[in-house]
Design a protein around this motif. Structure first.
Motif, mmCIF file in Angstrom:
data_model
loop_
_atom_site.group_PDB
_atom_site.id
_atom_site.type_symbol
_atom_site.label_atom_id
_atom_site.label_comp_id
_atom_site.label_asym_id
_atom_site.label_seq_id
_atom_site.Cartn_x
_atom_site.Cartn_y
_atom_site.Cartn_z
ATOM 1 N N SER A 32 106.546 20.539 2.477
ATOM 2 C CA SER A 32 105.559 19.514 2.160
ATOM 3 C C SER A 32 104.609 20.028 1.079
ATOM 4 O O SER A 32 104.451 21.235 0.890
ATOM 5 N N ASP A 33 103.991 19.101 0.364
ATOM 6 C CA ASP A 33 103.092 19.480 -0.727
ATOM 7 C C ASP A 33 101.974 20.404 -0.263
ATOM 8 O O ASP A 33 101.602 21.334 -0.971
ATOM 9 N N ASP A 34 101.441 20.182 0.939
ATOM 10 C CA ASP A 34 100.311 20.983 1.398
ATOM 11 C C ASP A 34 100.718 22.404 1.831
ATOM 12 O O ASP A 34 99.867 23.272 1.979
ATOM 13 N N SER A 35 102.015 22.666 1.992
ATOM 14 C CA SER A 35 102.490 24.000 2.373
ATOM 15 C C SER A 35 103.148 24.745 1.220
ATOM 16 O O SER A 35 103.444 25.933 1.337
ATOM 17 N N ARG A 36 103.357 24.076 0.120
ATOM 18 C CA ARG A 36 104.113 24.640 -0.996
ATOM 19 C C ARG A 36 103.508 25.939 -1.528
ATOM 20 O O ARG A 36 104.195 26.935 -1.683
ATOM 21 N N GLN A 37 102.211 25.946 -1.821
ATOM 22 C CA GLN A 37 101.586 27.131 -2.414
ATOM 23 C C GLN A 37 101.636 28.320 -1.465
ATOM 24 O O GLN A 37 101.892 29.447 -1.883
ATOM 25 N N ALA A 38 101.419 28.083 -0.175
ATOM 26 C CA ALA A 38 101.482 29.173 0.802
ATOM 27 C C ALA A 38 102.886 29.763 0.857
ATOM 28 O O ALA A 38 103.050 30.993 0.944
ATOM 29 N N LEU A 39 103.899 28.917 0.777
ATOM 30 C CA LEU A 39 105.274 29.401 0.791
ATOM 31 C C LEU A 39 105.567 30.248 -0.449
ATOM 32 O O LEU A 39 106.122 31.344 -0.345
ATOM 33 N N VAL A 40 105.169 29.776 -1.602
ATOM 34 C CA VAL A 40 105.402 30.517 -2.844
ATOM 35 C C VAL A 40 104.689 31.873 -2.800
ATOM 36 O O VAL A 40 105.252 32.896 -3.201
ATOM 37 N N GLU A 41 103.471 31.912 -2.286
ATOM 38 C CA GLU A 41 102.737 33.178 -2.170
ATOM 39 C C GLU A 41 103.418 34.124 -1.186
ATOM 40 O O GLU A 41 103.520 35.331 -1.439
ATOM 41 N N ALA A 42 103.888 33.595 -0.066
ATOM 42 C CA ALA A 42 104.559 34.436 0.930
ATOM 43 C C ALA A 42 105.847 35.022 0.360
ATOM 44 O O ALA A 42 106.150 36.198 0.579
ATOM 45 N N ILE A 43 106.578 34.230 -0.397
ATOM 46 C CA ILE A 43 107.793 34.738 -1.035
ATOM 47 C C ILE A 43 107.430 35.820 -2.042
ATOM 48 O O ILE A 43 108.065 36.870 -2.102
ATOM 49 N N GLY A 44 106.382 35.596 -2.824
ATOM 50 C CA GLY A 44 105.930 36.604 -3.788
ATOM 51 C C GLY A 44 105.571 37.911 -3.118
ATOM 52 O O GLY A 44 105.899 38.993 -3.619
ATOM 53 N N ASN A 45 104.904 37.842 -1.972
ATOM 54 C CA ASN A 45 104.559 39.060 -1.229
ATOM 55 C C ASN A 45 105.813 39.772 -0.727
ATOM 56 O O ASN A 45 105.886 40.997 -0.745
ATOM 57 N N ALA A 46 106.799 39.009 -0.282
ATOM 58 C CA ALA A 46 108.011 39.605 0.284
ATOM 59 C C ALA A 46 108.890 40.255 -0.777
ATOM 60 O O ALA A 46 109.507 41.272 -0.524
ATOM 61 N N VAL A 47 108.931 39.686 -1.968
ATOM 62 C CA VAL A 47 109.822 40.242 -2.987
ATOM 63 C C VAL A 47 109.190 41.405 -3.714
ATOM 64 O O VAL A 47 109.892 42.218 -4.307
ATOM 65 N N GLY A 48 107.878 41.511 -3.672
ATOM 66 C CA GLY A 48 107.192 42.661 -4.243
ATOM 67 C C GLY A 48 107.573 42.942 -5.676
ATOM 68 O O GLY A 48 107.480 42.090 -6.535
ATOM 69 N N GLU A 49 108.052 44.144 -5.914
ATOM 70 C CA GLU A 49 108.369 44.605 -7.264
ATOM 71 C C GLU A 49 109.863 44.537 -7.552
ATOM 72 O O GLU A 49 110.430 45.448 -8.140
ATOM 73 N N ALA A 50 110.511 43.458 -7.166
ATOM 74 C CA ALA A 50 111.949 43.306 -7.416
ATOM 75 C C ALA A 50 112.224 43.411 -8.910
ATOM 76 O O ALA A 50 111.443 42.925 -9.727
ATOM 77 N N GLN A 51 113.324 44.074 -9.258
ATOM 78 C CA GLN A 51 113.683 44.224 -10.666
ATOM 79 C C GLN A 51 113.782 42.867 -11.357
ATOM 80 O O GLN A 51 113.304 42.694 -12.456
ATOM 81 N N VAL A 52 114.452 41.933 -10.715
ATOM 82 C CA VAL A 52 114.550 40.580 -11.245
ATOM 83 C C VAL A 52 114.039 39.648 -10.152
ATOM 84 O O VAL A 52 114.755 39.329 -9.214
ATOM 85 N N PRO A 53 112.780 39.225 -10.243
ATOM 86 C CA PRO A 53 112.232 38.356 -9.200
ATOM 87 C C PRO A 53 112.924 36.998 -9.218
ATOM 88 O O PRO A 53 113.511 36.601 -10.234
ATOM 89 N N PRO A 54 112.856 36.275 -8.113
ATOM 90 C CA PRO A 54 113.507 34.972 -8.075
ATOM 91 C C PRO A 54 112.793 33.973 -8.983
ATOM 92 O O PRO A 54 111.588 34.054 -9.185
#
Length: 103
Positions: A32-54
């Motif tokens: 949902s629109d109200d959860s989108r930013q939180a999801l994107v931030e959580a994914i960013g935290n999980a992928v960290g310093e990946a060589q090729v981020p998603p």
């Protein structure tokens, strides 16, 4: 090293919801629109310093994730590992990398 077709098929069996498209792993996540930013931030935290981020593509009610080198080199074991880390975020089993230490 890229995965051969047999290795890729086996990897996808452990990554429900992911598919291959143009030599990359792709998954659409309804959100949902109200959860989108939180999801994107959580994914960013999980992928960290990946060589090729998603790559993250925002669509109405959907976040589309694409993992793979833009040059189309194929899917690597590192890409599969990254998809698995993202799945942990989606299922709520990822360690909270963004949390402050309360001790």
């Amino acid at each position: 090293m890229t995965l051969d077709p047999g290795q890729l098929k086996a990897a996808l069996q452990g990554l429900p919801g992911w598919q291959t498209e143009d030599n990359a792993l792709v998954r659409g996540v309804p959100v949902s629109d109200d959860s989108r930013q939180a999801l994107v931030e959580a994914i960013g935290n999980a992928v960290g310093e990946a060589q090729v981020p998603p790559e993250v593509h925002l669509q109405p009610d959907l976040v589309v994730l694409r993992i793979g080198d833009p040059s189309g080199r194929g899917v690597t074991p590192e890409d599969v590992e990254l998809a698995a880390r993202i799945d942990q975020v989606l299922t709520g089993t990822a360690p909270d990398e963004g949390a402050a230490d309360a001790s």
